[in-house]
Motif scaffolding. Sequence first.
Motif, PDB file in Angstrom:
ATOM      1  N   LYS A  76       0.840  -1.207   0.000  1.00 46.32           N
ATOM      2  CA  LYS A  76       0.000   0.000   0.000  1.00 46.32           C
ATOM      3  C   LYS A  76       0.871   1.253   0.000  1.00 46.32           C
ATOM      4  CE  LYS A  76      -3.802   2.440   0.311  1.00 46.32           C
ATOM      5  NZ  LYS A  76      -4.573   2.512   1.562  1.00 46.32           N
ATOM      6  N   VAL A  77       1.998   1.207   0.714  1.00 44.20           N
ATOM      7  CA  VAL A  77       2.924   2.339   0.675  1.00 44.20           C
ATOM      8  C   VAL A  77       3.417   2.570  -0.753  1.00 44.20           C
ATOM      9  CG1 VAL A  77       5.136   3.242   1.502  1.00 44.20           C
ATOM     10  CG2 VAL A  77       3.654   1.972   3.055  1.00 44.20           C
ATOM     11  N   VAL A  78       3.719   1.490  -1.455  1.00 41.43           N
ATOM     12  CA  VAL A  78       4.173   1.597  -2.853  1.00 41.43           C
ATOM     13  C   VAL A  78       3.124   2.310  -3.695  1.00 41.43           C
ATOM     14  CG1 VAL A  78       4.745   0.297  -4.935  1.00 41.43           C
ATOM     15  CG2 VAL A  78       5.682  -0.409  -2.727  1.00 41.43           C
ATOM     16  N   VAL A 107      13.258   8.409  -6.381  1.00 40.72           N
ATOM     17  CA  VAL A 107      11.885   8.014  -6.053  1.00 40.72           C
ATOM     18  C   VAL A 107      11.548   6.682  -6.722  1.00 40.72           C
ATOM     19  CG1 VAL A 107       9.441   8.635  -6.205  1.00 40.72           C
ATOM     20  CG2 VAL A 107      11.137  10.395  -5.706  1.00 40.72           C
ATOM     21  N   GLU A 108      11.942   6.515  -7.972  1.00 37.24           N
ATOM     22  CA  GLU A 108      11.692   5.247  -8.662  1.00 37.24           C
ATOM     23  C   GLU A 108      12.405   4.090  -7.962  1.00 37.24           C
ATOM     24  OE1 GLU A 108       9.610   4.557 -10.923  1.00 37.24           O
ATOM     25  OE2 GLU A 108       9.017   6.575 -11.558  1.00 37.24           O
ATOM     26  N   ARG A 109      13.630   4.346  -7.507  1.00 37.47           N
ATOM     27  CA  ARG A 109      14.360   3.301  -6.777  1.00 37.47           C
ATOM     28  C   ARG A 109      13.659   2.966  -5.466  1.00 37.47           C
ATOM     29  NH1 ARG A 109      20.591   3.903  -5.886  1.00 37.47           N
ATOM     30  NH2 ARG A 109      20.090   1.974  -4.788  1.00 37.47           N
ATOM     31  N   CYS A 110      13.144   3.977  -4.800  1.00 37.35           N
ATOM     32  CA  CYS A 110      12.429   3.736  -3.540  1.00 37.35           C
ATOM     33  C   CYS A 110      11.201   2.867  -3.781  1.00 37.35           C
ATOM     34  CB  CYS A 110      12.037   5.064  -2.907  1.00 37.35           C
ATOM     35  SG  CYS A 110      11.226   4.894  -1.313  1.00 37.35           S
ATOM     36  N   ILE A 111      10.496   3.141  -4.860  1.00 42.31           N
ATOM     37  CA  ILE A 111       9.337   2.318  -5.220  1.00 42.31           C
ATOM     38  C   ILE A 111       9.777   0.870  -5.431  1.00 42.31           C
ATOM     39  CG2 ILE A 111       7.667   1.882  -7.081  1.00 42.31           C
ATOM     40  CD1 ILE A 111       7.449   4.979  -7.340  1.00 42.31           C
ATOM     41  N   ASN A 112      10.894   0.693  -6.118  1.00 42.03           N
ATOM     42  CA  ASN A 112      11.408  -0.655  -6.357  1.00 42.03           C
ATOM     43  C   ASN A 112      11.836  -1.324  -5.055  1.00 42.03           C
ATOM     44  OD1 ASN A 112      12.484  -2.836  -8.103  1.00 42.03           O
ATOM     45  ND2 ASN A 112      14.454  -2.105  -7.340  1.00 42.03           N
ATOM     46  N   PRO A 157      21.824   8.694   6.293  1.00 40.57           N
ATOM     47  CA  PRO A 157      22.566   9.889   5.899  1.00 40.57           C
ATOM     48  C   PRO A 157      21.738  10.790   4.987  1.00 40.57           C
ATOM     49  CG  PRO A 157      23.154   8.103   4.460  1.00 40.57           C
ATOM     50  CD  PRO A 157      22.105   7.553   5.395  1.00 40.57           C
ATOM     51  N   PHE A 158      22.397  11.869   4.527  1.00 35.22           N
ATOM     52  CA  PHE A 158      21.701  12.879   3.729  1.00 35.22           C
ATOM     53  C   PHE A 158      21.687  12.580   2.238  1.00 35.22           C
ATOM     54  CE2 PHE A 158      26.166  14.184   3.626  1.00 35.22           C
ATOM     55  CZ  PHE A 158      26.350  14.497   2.285  1.00 35.22           C
ATOM     56  N   ASN A 159      22.584  11.724   1.746  1.00 34.75           N
ATOM     57  CA  ASN A 159      22.813  11.678   0.307  1.00 34.75           C
ATOM     58  C   ASN A 159      21.746  10.919  -0.479  1.00 34.75           C
ATOM     59  OD1 ASN A 159      23.935   9.458   1.675  1.00 34.75           O
ATOM     60  ND2 ASN A 159      25.332   9.006   0.002  1.00 34.75           N
ATOM     61  N   ASP A 160      21.044   9.984   0.169  1.00 37.01           N
ATOM     62  CA  ASP A 160      19.871   9.339  -0.440  1.00 37.01           C
ATOM     63  C   ASP A 160      18.745   9.397   0.594  1.00 37.01           C
ATOM     64  OD1 ASP A 160      20.577   8.252  -3.132  1.00 37.01           O
ATOM     65  OD2 ASP A 160      22.150   7.252  -1.989  1.00 37.01           O
ATOM     66  N   PRO A 161      18.132  10.552   0.772  1.00 38.54           N
ATOM     67  CA  PRO A 161      17.256  10.779   1.925  1.00 38.54           C
ATOM     68  C   PRO A 161      15.950  10.007   1.917  1.00 38.54           C
ATOM     69  CG  PRO A 161      17.142  12.648   0.428  1.00 38.54           C
ATOM     70  CD  PRO A 161      18.242  11.756  -0.076  1.00 38.54           C
ATOM     71  N   LEU A 162      15.590   9.445   0.768  1.00 42.73           N
ATOM     72  CA  LEU A 162      14.361   8.648   0.685  1.00 42.73           C
ATOM     73  C   LEU A 162      14.671   7.161   0.559  1.00 42.73           C
ATOM     74  CD1 LEU A 162      11.239   8.732   0.496  1.00 42.73           C
ATOM     75  CD2 LEU A 162      11.517   8.784  -2.001  1.00 42.73           C
ATOM     76  N   ASN A 163      15.495   6.798  -0.417  1.00 47.04           N
ATOM     77  CA  ASN A 163      15.701   5.378  -0.689  1.00 47.04           C
ATOM     78  C   ASN A 163      16.502   4.679   0.404  1.00 47.04           C
ATOM     79  OD1 ASN A 163      15.318   3.069  -2.382  1.00 47.04           O
ATOM     80  ND2 ASN A 163      17.447   3.251  -3.024  1.00 47.04           N
TER      81      ASN A 163
END
Length: 480
Positions: A76-78, A107-112, A157-163
């Motif tokens: 559901k988060v996806v 963002v696409e990587r986070c979805i994956n 860390p800060f460099n990939d703040p979502l994934n």
Amino acid sequence: MIETLDKIDTMKILIGEKWVESAMKMPVLNPYSGKEIYTISCADRNNVEEALKSAEKGKIISKNLSPYQRSEIIAKVVLLLKERKEEFSKVIVSEGVKTKTEADKEVERCINTLTLCSEEAKRLTGETVPFGAFAGGASRAGYYVHDPIGAITAITPFNDPLNLVAHKLGPAIASGNAIILKPSDYTPVSAIKLGELFLEAGLPFHILNIITGPASNYGDILITDPRVNMISFTGGTKSGEEIIKAAGIKKVAMELGSSSPVIVMEDVDVDAVSKNCIGGMTWAAGQNCVGVKRMYVHKSIYKSFKEKIIAYANAINIGDPEDPETEMGSIITNEAINTIDNSVKELKQAGYKILCGGKRIGNTYQPTILEGNFDHSLNGKQEIFGPVATLSKISSLDQAISASNDSVYGLHAGIFTNSIEVAFKAINELQCGGVMVNDSSDYRIDMMPFGGIKQSGIGREGVKSAIREMTTTKIACFNL
């Protein structure tokens, strides 16, 4: 949802069943403009104590969720994230170091990543054990399973703040744990917004707690407290070392620093390889643990490679990260820029020659290549967290492998060659967690085991690997 980034919102911390606004606050700045874009609440020791109490409840709640329920929540988060891709991309650009193009890809990587977590939640299987393989064991039968480890402190860390946040939250929840998340204070908003999606998707309260603000406000309780069963940390080697010393007897997973080498042999397309290496060197303005930091190029193509890579470095479009034409954005802080510049000056004073770059531009730093001997005393001894790499001439593969291994780090390495024998020799002899053949060291997908050796880390991330890191193995044996 975020309507505009012009309005300064105050972000709260998540403790138990409530979003809490603290009395003490701090600004979140846009690294490119320097303007304040958000305000975050700063947790104190009482807040952290409440979060630990909440996690004690959360680990029981999480363990009692079935794998199907965990999978459905993450799925559901996806769906929610797919609906809000543009919103999350804007947040990443506004608070972090990514360009708009890079943020869209994150963002696409986070979805994956979360899709994989949803799938792997239903695949956490054990095995039967052949007790009859030992004399006297014929009357016994049994199996082992993976139990949740309990409460996890996750520091990102800060460099990939979502994934990178997803790489902590997704596996922890998929494997039935509670998690206390401490995102970077430079880029906390992406993490908080992702946490909101998990709650919106039906994640029960107490499984997730989110703490923001300087750790000096509450000390090392998130590391040392015995209620914490595991620490999952992504960041610098020095900080990781301090965490390990303080943690006591608990499980740790560490993804730390690097000085990633790339070997370029004589049988390659020089133009294509130099372009690939520049991409690996400048992604996220070089603030990337697997970014290209050392290039070892065969003497027969060295001159042409050197000319090409300098040209590509000088052609990088540096500017406003929100502009789709921008290829490289900001360095996270003014202090970080000074650290990069001092490192470049140190290399120059030690005998390296600056081939291009070497200067600050606004709140970023020029792509910088320094030329030096492959066996220079500073070779691979430090991590420069910016768009800086060294270039060295080598005369053989053995020489390149030896130089690559002459480092305290061992995360990723890359090698470009058209020889299968050369590729396998490099894979066998390079001392690191991953060898990318005909890609720069910067290549990664979210399902692969990811991590390093030596001072680059302990354990492995990547969804399937991280899920197993976040469990304990329990054996069951029946005397029949």
